[in-house]
Motif scaffolding. Structure first.
Motif, short mmCIF file in Angstrom:
data_model
loop_
_atom_site.label_atom_id
_atom_site.label_comp_id
_atom_site.label_asym_id
_atom_site.label_seq_id
_atom_site.Cartn_x
_atom_site.Cartn_y
_atom_site.Cartn_z
N PHE A 38 80.83 41.75 42.15
CA PHE A 38 81.09 40.53 42.92
C PHE A 38 81.02 40.80 44.42
O PHE A 38 81.48 41.83 44.91
N PHE A 39 80.45 39.81 45.15
CA PHE A 39 80.52 39.81 46.61
C PHE A 39 80.60 38.38 47.10
O PHE A 39 80.23 37.45 46.40
N GLU A 40 81.12 38.21 48.32
CA GLU A 40 81.34 36.88 48.90
C GLU A 40 80.90 36.85 50.34
O GLU A 40 81.14 37.79 51.10
N TYR A 41 80.26 35.72 50.71
CA TYR A 41 80.04 35.37 52.11
C TYR A 41 81.11 34.33 52.42
O TYR A 41 80.99 33.17 52.04
N GLY A 42 82.17 34.75 53.08
CA GLY A 42 83.31 33.87 53.32
C GLY A 42 83.07 32.85 54.41
O GLY A 42 82.21 33.03 55.28
N SER A 43 83.86 31.79 54.37
CA SER A 43 83.77 30.74 55.39
C SER A 43 84.17 31.29 56.77
O SER A 43 83.84 30.70 57.79
N SER A 44 84.84 32.44 56.78
CA SER A 44 85.22 33.09 58.03
C SER A 44 84.05 33.84 58.67
O SER A 44 84.14 34.29 59.79
N GLY A 45 82.96 33.99 57.90
CA GLY A 45 81.84 34.76 58.37
C GLY A 45 81.85 36.21 57.91
O GLY A 45 80.91 36.95 58.14
N HIS A 46 82.91 36.61 57.22
CA HIS A 46 83.02 37.97 56.71
C HIS A 46 82.40 38.08 55.31
O HIS A 46 82.44 37.14 54.53
N VAL A 47 81.86 39.24 55.02
CA VAL A 47 81.34 39.56 53.70
C VAL A 47 82.31 40.54 53.06
O VAL A 47 82.74 41.50 53.70
N TRP A 48 82.69 40.29 51.80
CA TRP A 48 83.54 41.27 51.12
C TRP A 48 83.11 41.43 49.68
O TRP A 48 82.48 40.55 49.11
N HIS A 49 83.44 42.58 49.14
CA HIS A 49 83.10 42.96 47.77
C HIS A 49 84.38 43.17 46.98
O HIS A 49 85.41 43.52 47.54
N LYS A 50 84.27 42.99 45.67
CA LYS A 50 85.44 43.15 44.81
C LYS A 50 86.12 44.49 45.02
O LYS A 50 87.34 44.56 45.16
N TYR A 51 85.35 45.54 45.06
CA TYR A 51 85.92 46.89 45.14
C TYR A 51 86.69 47.14 46.42
O TYR A 51 87.50 48.06 46.49
N TRP A 107 82.85 34.61 31.06
CA TRP A 107 82.34 34.14 32.34
C TRP A 107 83.08 34.82 33.48
O TRP A 107 84.31 34.81 33.52
N GLN A 108 82.33 35.43 34.40
CA GLN A 108 82.91 36.06 35.59
C GLN A 108 82.09 35.65 36.80
O GLN A 108 80.86 35.51 36.73
N MET A 109 82.79 35.48 37.92
CA MET A 109 82.12 35.13 39.16
C MET A 109 81.40 36.36 39.72
O MET A 109 81.99 37.43 39.86
N PHE A 110 80.12 36.18 40.03
CA PHE A 110 79.28 37.25 40.57
C PHE A 110 79.13 37.11 42.09
O PHE A 110 79.08 38.08 42.82
N PHE A 111 79.06 35.85 42.59
CA PHE A 111 78.82 35.59 44.01
C PHE A 111 79.58 34.33 44.41
O PHE A 111 79.72 33.39 43.61
N HIS A 112 80.04 34.29 45.66
CA HIS A 112 80.71 33.10 46.19
C HIS A 112 80.37 32.95 47.67
O HIS A 112 80.24 33.95 48.39
N GLN A 113 80.22 31.71 48.11
CA GLN A 113 80.00 31.44 49.53
C GLN A 113 80.77 30.20 49.95
O GLN A 113 80.82 29.21 49.22
N GLY A 114 81.37 30.27 51.14
CA GLY A 114 82.05 29.14 51.74
C GLY A 114 81.42 28.81 53.08
O GLY A 114 81.22 29.71 53.89
N THR A 115 81.10 27.54 53.28
CA THR A 115 80.45 27.10 54.53
C THR A 115 81.29 25.98 55.14
O THR A 115 81.44 24.91 54.53
N PRO A 116 81.86 26.19 56.34
CA PRO A 116 82.65 25.13 56.98
C PRO A 116 81.81 23.86 57.18
O PRO A 116 80.61 23.93 57.46
N THR A 117 82.47 22.72 57.02
CA THR A 117 81.81 21.43 57.20
C THR A 117 82.83 20.42 57.71
O THR A 117 84.01 20.71 57.78
N ARG A 118 82.35 19.26 58.00
CA ARG A 118 83.25 18.16 58.39
C ARG A 118 83.75 17.44 57.15
O ARG A 118 83.18 17.58 56.09
N ALA A 119 84.77 16.63 57.32
CA ALA A 119 85.36 15.88 56.21
C ALA A 119 84.34 15.01 55.50
O ALA A 119 83.40 14.54 56.08
#
Length: 119
Positions: A38-51, A107-119
């Protein structure tokens, strides 16, 4: 009688589990939901991995509301989920997407991304 969920309902339940304090504060429970690669592109702009991202105390408590949930089948074993999140603490709206893979652990999450947006 066992309640049968559709794939969409099941994946929404898994996404919502990742928002629950009792899951987020348990490294073991979070680890069950995230694939080893698993890895994530966070809404904060940081990338992190499960490990590198799960501590003994899990991944931290959040107060978020999920809405507009949809699934997009990529293959028999892979699904893209898309939805909106409202962070009740920061009052931030984000568009979210996850790729879920089906394997020997379900079922397991492999990838996730959060993108800031307006309401």
């Amino acid at each position: 009688m066992e309640h049968e969920f559709s794939l969409k309902e099941h994946l929404r339940e898994l996404e919502e589990r990742l928002l629950k304090p009792e899951i987020r504060t348990s490294a073991a429970e979070v680890s069950k939901l995230l694939a080893d690669d698993f890895f994530e592109y966070g809404s904060s702009g940081h990338v992190w991995h499960k490990y590198e991202g799960i501590s003994e105390g899990g991944i931290g408590v959040v107060r978020m509301t999920l809405s507009h949930f949809e699934i997009h089948q990529l293959s028999e074993e892979a699904v893209l989920t898309t939805y909106r999140i409202f962070n009740e603490k920061s009052l931030q709206h984000t568009l979210r997407s996850s790729i879920w893979k089906f394997g020997e652990n379900g079922w397991q999450m492999f990838f996730h991304q959060g993108t800031p947006t307006r309401a």
